[in-house]
Scaffold this active site. Structure first.
Site, PDB file in Angstrom:
ATOM      1  CE  LYS A   2      -5.811   1.298  -4.759  1.00 39.72           C
ATOM      2  NZ  LYS A   2      -6.179  -0.103  -4.498  1.00 39.72           N
ATOM      3  N   GLY A   7       0.785  -1.221   0.000  1.00 41.98           N
ATOM      4  CA  GLY A   7       0.000   0.000   0.000  1.00 41.98           C
ATOM      5  C   GLY A   7       0.818   1.273   0.000  1.00 41.98           C
ATOM      6  N   GLY A   8       2.134   1.140  -0.237  1.00 45.38           N
ATOM      7  CA  GLY A   8       2.936   2.344  -0.428  1.00 45.38           C
ATOM      8  C   GLY A   8       3.644   2.880   0.806  1.00 45.38           C
ATOM      9  CD  GLU A  22      -2.377  -2.975  -5.057  1.00 42.94           C
ATOM     10  OE1 GLU A  22      -3.187  -2.599  -4.215  1.00 42.94           O
ATOM     11  OE2 GLU A  22      -1.186  -2.589  -5.064  1.00 42.94           O
ATOM     12  CE  LYS A  64      14.867   1.383 -14.515  1.00 45.22           C
ATOM     13  NZ  LYS A  64      16.163   2.121 -14.477  1.00 45.22           N
ATOM     14  CG  PHE A  65      10.629   4.671  -9.612  1.00 46.41           C
ATOM     15  CD1 PHE A  65       9.587   4.393  -8.738  1.00 46.41           C
ATOM     16  CD2 PHE A  65      10.611   5.867 -10.316  1.00 46.41           C
ATOM     17  CE1 PHE A  65       8.539   5.297  -8.570  1.00 46.41           C
ATOM     18  CE2 PHE A  65       9.564   6.777 -10.146  1.00 46.41           C
ATOM     19  CZ  PHE A  65       8.527   6.483  -9.273  1.00 46.41           C
ATOM     20  NE  ARG A 122      -7.906  -4.439   1.310  1.00 40.06           N
ATOM     21  CZ  ARG A 122      -6.695  -4.116   0.917  1.00 40.06           C
ATOM     22  NH1 ARG A 122      -5.661  -4.868   1.270  1.00 40.06           N
ATOM     23  NH2 ARG A 122      -6.487  -3.056   0.155  1.00 40.06           N
ATOM     24  NE  ARG A 163     -11.174   4.577  -2.072  1.00 36.70           N
ATOM     25  CZ  ARG A 163     -10.258   3.772  -1.562  1.00 36.70           C
ATOM     26  NH1 ARG A 163      -9.689   4.084  -0.399  1.00 36.70           N
ATOM     27  NH2 ARG A 163      -9.901   2.666  -2.181  1.00 36.70           N
ATOM     28  CG  ASN A 208      -4.402  -5.486  -2.076  1.00 44.00           C
ATOM     29  OD1 ASN A 208      -3.401  -5.341  -1.374  1.00 44.00           O
ATOM     30  ND2 ASN A 208      -4.695  -4.656  -3.051  1.00 44.00           N
TER      31      ASN A 208
END
Ligand code: MV4
Length: 445
Positions: free
Chosen positions: A237, A164-165, A275, A201-202, A292, A338, A290
Site C-alpha cells: 500500500k 497480503g497478496g 479486508e 473467483k477473480f 494486528r 507512505r 488482519n
C-alpha cells in the site's frame, strides 16, 4: 493498567506505541538490534535492551531474546506493533505461558484468521459475503481445472497460510492453469512453509476497502468505519484514505455490521481489520482479517478522533471500551502517504544517510516517523521512513493539504517516494476518487 510495556518493534510504530504509553502513564522498554543503537525508539523509551544482530531473524524476530528482555526489565506486557511477531500465534502463546500479556488477540484468533480458508468459512457463518471459491485446499491440477470450470475464469489461486497478496496467481484460461497452479504452490511453500492453496473467483478492478475493529475482553465490539487502500503497488500500500470516497452511509453500515458480527463470532478481543474487496457494482466480499494494528491506522484516528493504540492497550489490560458504536462519528477526510526510502522510478530501496531534513507542519498535518537529520536509513529493514497524514473537512481540501505538505517535506541525501506522491495528488482520476487496485499498474508516471 500496566506499569511497564515492552515494545517488540522499531521505527515509527515503536514511537507511536511509546507515545500512547506516555499519555497513559505507562513506562516503556525498547528493544533494538546492534544496528539500531542510534534509533529514535531507543532514545524515547524509558529503558532499552539490545536483543541481537542486525538481521531481523537475529533480533526483532528473536523470541527468546525478547522474552528475556521483558523478564529482566519486569515488563508486564509486550506490544508487537505490525510486521515481525505481530501475527505469530506461537509468540502470543509463549508470552501467555511466561505470564506476559501479549497486546493483541488470543493465539487462537491469530491462528484461525491466519488460515484463510478457515477465516472464509467462519465469516460466512454470520452471513458475511465472500466470493465463490473452494471450502478446502486444492491439491491437484485436475481438481483445480474442475473447480475453475465450475466457478468460471478468471480465477485466483491463493496461499491458505498466506495473505497480503504473496504467492497469488490470477488464471484467465484452462491452458495457463497447470503452470500457474504449480508456481502458486511453490511460492506458498517458499514464503509460508506451507504449499496449500485455494481458489476463488477473480474480481476485476476492485477497490480495497477495510473496516477497523475495536474489541475488548467484555464482549464489546465496535467498528471505526473504513479505509480505502486501493493505491497499491505489488501488494504494497502506498496511499490510504478514510472515508472511502465511493461508500454510501448505508453500505458503510452494512460492511461495518458484517465486520463486527464476524469479530463477535470468534470472540475477538483486540484491534483488528477486516479486508474487503468492493467491486464496480458496490458489492463487497470478505478477503481476510488482519489481527494486528495496521500501518494505515492513523487515517481512522484522524476522522474519528479515537486513539487506536491507547484503546488497544486498555483492552489488553482488561478495561472495557469507553465508546459505543453510536459515539463513533466520522468527520472530515484523512489521507496518508507512505514515504519510503526508495528510488521512485523503480521503487528499489535507497538506504543511506539523511543529510538535510525538514518536516511539514501546520493545521491538519501529522508526521509519524522515526528518522531525523543525519540519521542513517538502514538496509536491513523495511524502507518506509515516514507516514505523512493530513486531515481536512473535505477530500478535495485534504488532497490540496497533502500536496502542500509534500512540497514542504525536505529529505536530502537519500531518494524517497515524495515526488511519486506529488504526482498522484495531481492526478485527475485520483482527484475524482476514480481508482481501483489496478490504478498504479495502468498509470505510466
Ligand atoms: C483478490 C483479488 C481479486 N479477486 N481476490 C490482494 C491482497 C490480498 N489481501 C487479496 N488480494 C486480492 N485478492 C479475488 N478473488 C484482487 C486482489 C488484489 C488486490 C487486492 C487489494 C489491493 C490490491 C490488490 C492488487 C492486486 C490484487
Amino acid at each position: 493498567m500496566f506499569h511497564k510495556i515492552l515494545i517488540a518493534n522499531r521505527g515509527e510504530i515503536a514511537l507511536r506505541i511509546i507515545r500512547a504509553c506516555k499519555e497513559l502513564g505507562i513506562k516503556t522498554v525498547a528493544v533494538y538490534s546492534t544496528a539500531d543503537s542510534e534509533a529514535l525508539h531507543v532514545k524515547l523509551a524509558d529503558q532499552s535492551v539490545c536483543i541481537g544482530l542486525p538481521p531481523s531473524s537475529a533480533s526483532y524476530l528473536n523470541i527468546k531474546a525478547i522474552i528475556s528482555a521483558a523478564e529482566v526489565t519486569d515488563a508486564e506486557a509486550i506490544h508487537p506493533g505490525y510486521g515481525f511477531l505481530a501475527e505469530n500465534a506461537e509468540f502470543a502463546e509463549i508470552c501467555q505461558n511466561c505470564g506476559i500479556t501479549f497486546i493483541g488477540p488470543s493465539p487462537e484468533n491469530i491462528r484461525l484468521m491466519g488460515d484463510k480458508i478457515q477465516a472464509r468459512q467462519t465469516v460466512t457463518e454470520v452471513g458475511v459475503p465472500i466470493l465463490p471459491g473452494t471450502k478446502s485446499n486444492v491439491m491437484t491440477v485436475d481438481e483445480a481445472q474442475k473447480i475453475a470450470e465450475d466457478i468460471g475464469f478468471p480465477i485466483i489461486i491463493k496461499a491458505t497460510a498466506g495473505g497480503g497478496g504473496k504467492g497469488m496467481k490470477v488464471v484467465h484460461s484452462p491452458a495457463s492453469l497447470p503452470n500457474l497452479f504449480a508456481t502458486a504452490r511453490a511460492e506458498a511453500k517458499a514464503a509460508f512453509g506451507n504449499s496449500d492453496v485455494y481458489i476463488e473467483k477473480f474480481c476485476e478492478r476492485p477497490r480495497h476497502v477495510e473496516i477497523q475493529i475495536l474489541a475488548d475482553q467484555h464482549g464489546n465490539v465496535i467498528h471505526l468505519g473504513e479505509r480505502d487502500c486501493s493505491i497499491q503497488r505489488r501488494h504494497q500500500k502506498l496511499i490510504e484514505e478514510a472515508p472511502c470516497p465511493v461508500l454510501s452511509a448505508s453500505l458503510r453500515k452494512k460492511m461495518g455490521t458484517c465486520a463486527v458480527e464476524a469479530a463477535k463470532k470468534v470472540g475477538y478481543t483486540s484491534v483488528g481489520t477486516m479486508e474487503f474487496l468492493l467491486d464496480q457494482d458496490q458489492n463487497f466480499y470478505f478477503m481476510e482479517m488482519n489481527t494486528r494494528v495496521q500501518v494505515e491506522h492513523p487515517v481512522t484516528e484522524m476522522v474519528t478522533g479515537i486513539d487506536i493504540i491507547k484503546e488497544q492497550i486498555r483492552s489488553a489490560a482488561g478495561l472495557p471500551l469507553r465508546i459505543t458504536q453510536k459515539d463513533v462519528k466520522i468527520s472530515g477526510h484523512a489521507i496518508e502517504c507512505r514515504i519510503n526510502a526508495e528510488d521512485p522510478a523503480k521503487f528499489s530501496p535507497s538506504p543511506g544517510k539523511i543529510e538535510g531534513y525538514h518536516t511539514p507542519g501546520g493545521l491538519g498535518v501529522r508526521v509519524d516517523s522515526a528518522v531525523y537529520d543525519q540519521y542513517t536509513v538502514l538496509p536491513h529493514y523495511d524502507s518506509m521512513i515516514a507516514k505523512l497524514i493530513v486531515h481536512a473537512d473535505t477530500r478535495a481540501e485534504a488532497i490540496r493539504r497533502m500536496a502542500r505538505a509534500l512540497d514542504e517535506y525536505i529529505i536530502e541525501g537519500i531518494k524517497t517516494t515524495i515526488s511519486f506522491h506529488q504526482k498522484i495528488m495531481d492526478n485527475k482520476d485520483f482527484m475524482e476518487g476514480n481508482v481501483d487496485t489496478g490504478f498504479l499498474e495502468r498509470l505510466k508516471l
